[in-house]
Scaffold this active site. Structure first.
Site, PDB file in Angstrom:
ATOM      1  N   LYS A   1      32.965  -2.686  58.196  1.00 58.89           N
ATOM      2  CA  LYS A   1      32.295  -1.769  59.124  1.00 58.89           C
ATOM      3  C   LYS A   1      32.814  -2.042  60.536  1.00 58.89           C
ATOM      4  CE  LYS A   1      27.687   0.223  59.513  1.00 58.89           C
ATOM      5  NZ  LYS A   1      26.391   0.393  58.865  1.00 58.89           N
TER       6      LYS A   1
ATOM      7  N   GLU B   1      12.051   4.079  50.505  1.00 57.50           N
ATOM      8  CA  GLU B   1      10.751   4.418  51.078  1.00 57.50           C
ATOM      9  C   GLU B   1       9.667   4.563  50.010  1.00 57.50           C
ATOM     10  OE1 GLU B   1      13.619   5.787  51.969  1.00 57.50           O
ATOM     11  OE2 GLU B   1      13.807   5.331  54.097  1.00 57.50           O
TER      12      GLU B   1
ATOM     13  N   ARG C   1       9.992  11.260  51.747  1.00 57.99           N
ATOM     14  CA  ARG C   1      10.322  10.913  50.372  1.00 57.99           C
ATOM     15  C   ARG C   1       9.149  10.351  49.608  1.00 57.99           C
ATOM     16  NH1 ARG C   1      16.261   8.847  49.566  1.00 57.99           N
ATOM     17  NH2 ARG C   1      16.947  10.936  50.106  1.00 57.99           N
TER      18      ARG C   1
HETATM   19  C1  LIG Z   1      16.060   7.948  53.157  1.00 55.21           C
HETATM   20  C2  LIG Z   1      16.745   7.331  54.332  1.00 55.21           C
HETATM   21  N1  LIG Z   1      16.229   6.213  54.885  1.00 55.21           N
HETATM   22  C3  LIG Z   1      16.834   5.651  55.955  1.00 55.21           C
HETATM   23  C4  LIG Z   1      17.971   6.194  56.474  1.00 55.21           C
HETATM   24  C5  LIG Z   1      18.609   5.592  57.727  1.00 55.21           C
HETATM   25  N2  LIG Z   1      19.971   5.127  57.462  1.00 55.21           N
HETATM   26  C6  LIG Z   1      21.053   5.852  57.820  1.00 55.21           C
HETATM   27  S1  LIG Z   1      22.479   5.128  57.398  1.00 55.21           S
HETATM   28  C7  LIG Z   1      21.688   3.800  56.763  1.00 55.21           C
HETATM   29  C8  LIG Z   1      22.485   2.666  56.190  1.00 55.21           C
HETATM   30  C9  LIG Z   1      23.431   3.138  55.151  1.00 55.21           C
HETATM   31  O1  LIG Z   1      24.183   2.054  54.683  1.00 55.21           O
HETATM   32  P1  LIG Z   1      25.439   2.335  53.781  1.00 55.21           P
HETATM   33  O2  LIG Z   1      25.117   3.354  52.760  1.00 55.21           O
HETATM   34  O3  LIG Z   1      25.931   1.032  53.278  1.00 55.21           O
HETATM   35  O4  LIG Z   1      26.482   3.003  54.761  1.00 55.21           O
HETATM   36  P2  LIG Z   1      27.329   2.319  55.946  1.00 55.21           P
HETATM   37  O5  LIG Z   1      26.742   2.824  57.205  1.00 55.21           O
HETATM   38  O6  LIG Z   1      27.240   0.844  55.818  1.00 55.21           O
HETATM   39  O7  LIG Z   1      28.704   2.823  55.750  1.00 55.21           O
HETATM   40  C10 LIG Z   1      20.305   3.937  56.883  1.00 55.21           C
HETATM   41  C11 LIG Z   1      19.308   2.935  56.462  1.00 55.21           C
HETATM   42  C12 LIG Z   1      18.467   7.367  55.879  1.00 55.21           C
HETATM   43  N3  LIG Z   1      19.540   7.994  56.339  1.00 55.21           N
HETATM   44  N4  LIG Z   1      17.839   7.904  54.812  1.00 55.21           N
END
Ligand SMILES: Cc1ncc(C[n+]2csc(CCOP(=O)(O)OP(=O)(O)O)c2C)c(N)n1
Length: 621
Positions: A282, A367, A395
């Site tokens: 990242k 969630e 959700r």
């Molecule tokens: C249902 C939901 N909860 C929380 C989020 C907030 N959120 C956005 S990106 C993320 C992390 C995603 O991690 P990953 O899938 O590993 O992607 P990366 O950013 O590391 O590439 C979160 C918790 C969301 N988008 N959707």
């Protein structure tokens, strides 16, 4: 744009780029992204991490025939660039400009408008079935992050994907990070794969893979040979997926375009579902983001040299107020525990995590689980506080209703980012929570008008024996009305101004707007009463009885009309024979696009001046 990137103006142009130029292309993309996001703000670290991955995908897939599904979608900037949307970055996430997420209306290479996590595998399974039914031949790829893989829906998708007969490729983009460090059993499983295996090219068969594994003790080898099955479990990376009938390939270096290209092509040739495990970093290629991927997950404008934010530090946000108050209360009440669904920083629970690590739970992007888990904690005698953004709590509707409210468990929902949220757009606006919460029997729903009221409402919740939600907006906490602070009494509103021809019943953030509108109307000679509603559910019926006496009743809320506070009041007034005028100031029943909160409030008539004009016109009609 310069050099190689300049030659990519539309989907599939990348196929004309020479292999020797891929490195240069990746460097130009990173420079472009850092330059633009440093001005507009946006999701940076995740995008820097998927530069080579997206290049490899675009080399393998033929757009728009082939289908690519992004999970969450915050990492789609490189895809936007490679599909000819470079110009759009000038207005990234701005009102009327290009979205920061995949958008069907922008391109036929964006298949789903997304923003919430863990949906890609299920959506891709649907595409696969659609292809089977219609006899198509297109490739279908889903990309999911290791963070998104903590969400329950992803497992429902995998479960289904394990049964597919025709090909589906799932790319697991594993960078060890959600927004914060990733958590849970799957995260540690992926960690084991990462540390116990060097990158593999392709796993054609078991023997091949076995031969590549560094010395294993002879005793272990003998043991392993006894059973093919146990052998599989012990030494093949990705055994978990294999046992679900999903072919596992990996781990693959997610910054090596050629390796990924080959793996993706091989994966697309197999029948059934294939998961390609790709390891990325990242923030890759920008020191500040590599060292602080949390901060650079989503950023405002920043200085490229230092990585420092250029936005003015907000004084005290509602999240800060929640954070410090909860910490105090947790000191007093030992049964208070806190839960986050992968957002300790955003929801203000990081301090709690530091101070009370044993009473803090990050359950991943889950969630639904968080709410049922809270029900369990409450059943076990604790008082859980689930801090969550309004949009993501959507959700967990059934878990709130079924697991918490039917049982009347004392669970506190700290519903942050309620109302207009801004630049993330349709998927992130918190404008439905009053509709999906306030009709649930036995759930108390509150909204504070200012910082002090948020504090006392939280205190109130801690001593309240049933489920309760407090919704508060993104951004700076209101510090007005410090002299109005009647004690919070269950189901009772607060009158701020009593005299008037009309009365404004305002919810949370709209109390300040109502107050300002009342002052403007007063200048026009129209006296206006103002009520801070405080309790959206149960609504203060004594207050509504008093409202019957006014010529006009107006409700103000940052929520859509349907199911909102205004609709409830309108219904009540009609049932009680109200003969005056009623005005419902709220958001329309539509998805609210991206833009700054101020622009959006203006666009939807929620500014004090606009409210005053509308009310005056109605009074004069
Ligand atoms: C249902 C939901 N909860 C929380 C989020 C907030 N959120 C956005 S990106 C993320 C992390 C995603 O991690 P990953 O899938 O590993 O992607 P990366 O950013 O590391 O590439 C979160 C918790 C969301 N988008 N959707």
């Amino acid at each position: 744009m310069a050099g190689v990137l300049e030659r990519i103006r539309k989907p599939n142009d990348i196929k004309n780029i020479r292999e020797t130029e891929y490195g240069q292309l990746a460097a130009e993309i990173r420079e472009f992204l850092i330059g633009h996001v440093s001005r507009t703000g946006g999701h940076l670290a995740s995008n820097l991490g998927v530069v080579e991955l997206t290049i490899a995908l675009h080399l393998v897939l033929d757009f728009p025939k082939d289908k690519l599904v992004w999970d969450v979608g915050h990492q789609c900037y490189v895809h936007k660039l490679l599909t000819g949307r470079g110009e759009g970055f000038q207005t990234l996430r701005q009102y009327g400009g290009m979205s920061g997420f995949p958008k069907r209306r922008e391109s036929n290479t964006d298949l789903f408008d997304t923003g919430h996590s863990s949906t890609s595998i299920s959506e891709a399974c649907g595409l696969v079935k659609a292809r089977e039914l219609s006899g198509g031949k297109e490739k279908i790829f889903a990309v999911i992050g290791d963070g998104a893989l903590t969400g329950g829906l992803a497992y429902e998708g995998l479960n289904n994907a394990g049964q597919l007969k025709s090909n589906l490729v799932i790319i697991l983009n594993d960078n060890k990070m959600s927004i914060s460090e990733n958590v849970g059993g799957m995260a540690s499983y992926l960690g084991k794969i990462r540390t116990s295996n060097k990158y593999v090219d392709l796993k054609d068969d078991v023997t091949n893979t076995l031969e590549k594994i560094p010395k294993i003790g002879t005793k272990l080898v003998r043991q392993i040979r006894r059973s093919k099955e146990s052998l599989k479990k012990l030494v093949i990376p990705g055994g978990y997926f294999e046992e679900m009938n999903i072919t596992y390939i990996g781990p693959i270096d997610g910054h090596n375009v050629n390796q990924m290209y080959e793996a993706f092509l091989a994966a697309a040739r197999k029948n059934g579902t294939v998961l390609v495990h790709v390891i990325t970093k990242k923030g890759k290629g920008y020191d500040c983001a590599e060292h602080n991927p949390k901060q650079f997950h989503g950023v405002g404008a920043f200085d490229i040299e230092t990585g420092k934010s250029l936005s003015k530090k907000q004084e005290q946000t509602y999240t800060d107020v929640f954070s410090s108050t909860l910490l105090e209360l947790a000191g007093k009440y030992r049964n208070v525990v806190a839960i986050t669904a992968a957002m300790p920083g955003g929801t203000g629970l990081s301090l709690f995590q530091e101070r009370y690590p044993k009473r803090f739970f990050d359950v991943g992007i889950a969630e639904e689980h968080a709410v049922s888990f809270a029900a369990g904690l409450a059943a076990g005698g604790f008082h859980p506080v689930f801090a969550v953004y309004s949009t993501f709590l959507q959700r967990a509707y059934d878990q709130i209703l079924h697991d918490v409210c039917i049982n009347q468990f004392p669970v506190i929902f700290a519903v942050d980012r309620a109302g207009i949220v801004g630049n993330d757009g349709e998927t992130h606006q918190g404008v439905y929570d009053l509709s999906y919460l306030s009709h649930i029997p036995g759930l108390t729903v509150m909204a504070p008008k200012n910082e002090w009221e948020l504090r006392v409402m939280l205190e109130f919740c801690i001593s309240y024996p049933g489920p309760a939600a407090i919704r508060y907006p993104r951004g700076m906490a209101c510090r007005k009305f410090e002299t109005f602070l009647e004690p919070v009494v269950f189901g009772v509103c607060e009158w701020l101004l009593k005299e008037g021809e009309l009365v404004l019943l305002a919810v949370g953030s709209m109390v300040e707007t109502a107050w300002q509108a009342a002052k403007l109307l007063e200048q026009e000679g129209i006296k206006t009463a103002v009520v801070n509603v405080r309790f959206i559910s149960p609504v203060d019926e004594k207050m509504l009885e008093q409202a019957l006496r006014y010529q006009m009743v107006a409700t103000l809320e940052e929520n859509v009309r349907r199911g909102g506070f205004g609709e409830h009041v309108a219904c009540w007034l009609a049932e009680h024979g109200y003969k005056g005028d009623f005005v419902d100031i709220c958001l329309p029943d539509q998805f609210i696009e991206h833009g700054s909160p101020d622009q959006l409030k203006n666009a939807y008539g929620l500014e004090a001046k606009q409210v005053a004009v509308r009310l005056k016109e109605k009074m004069q009609n």
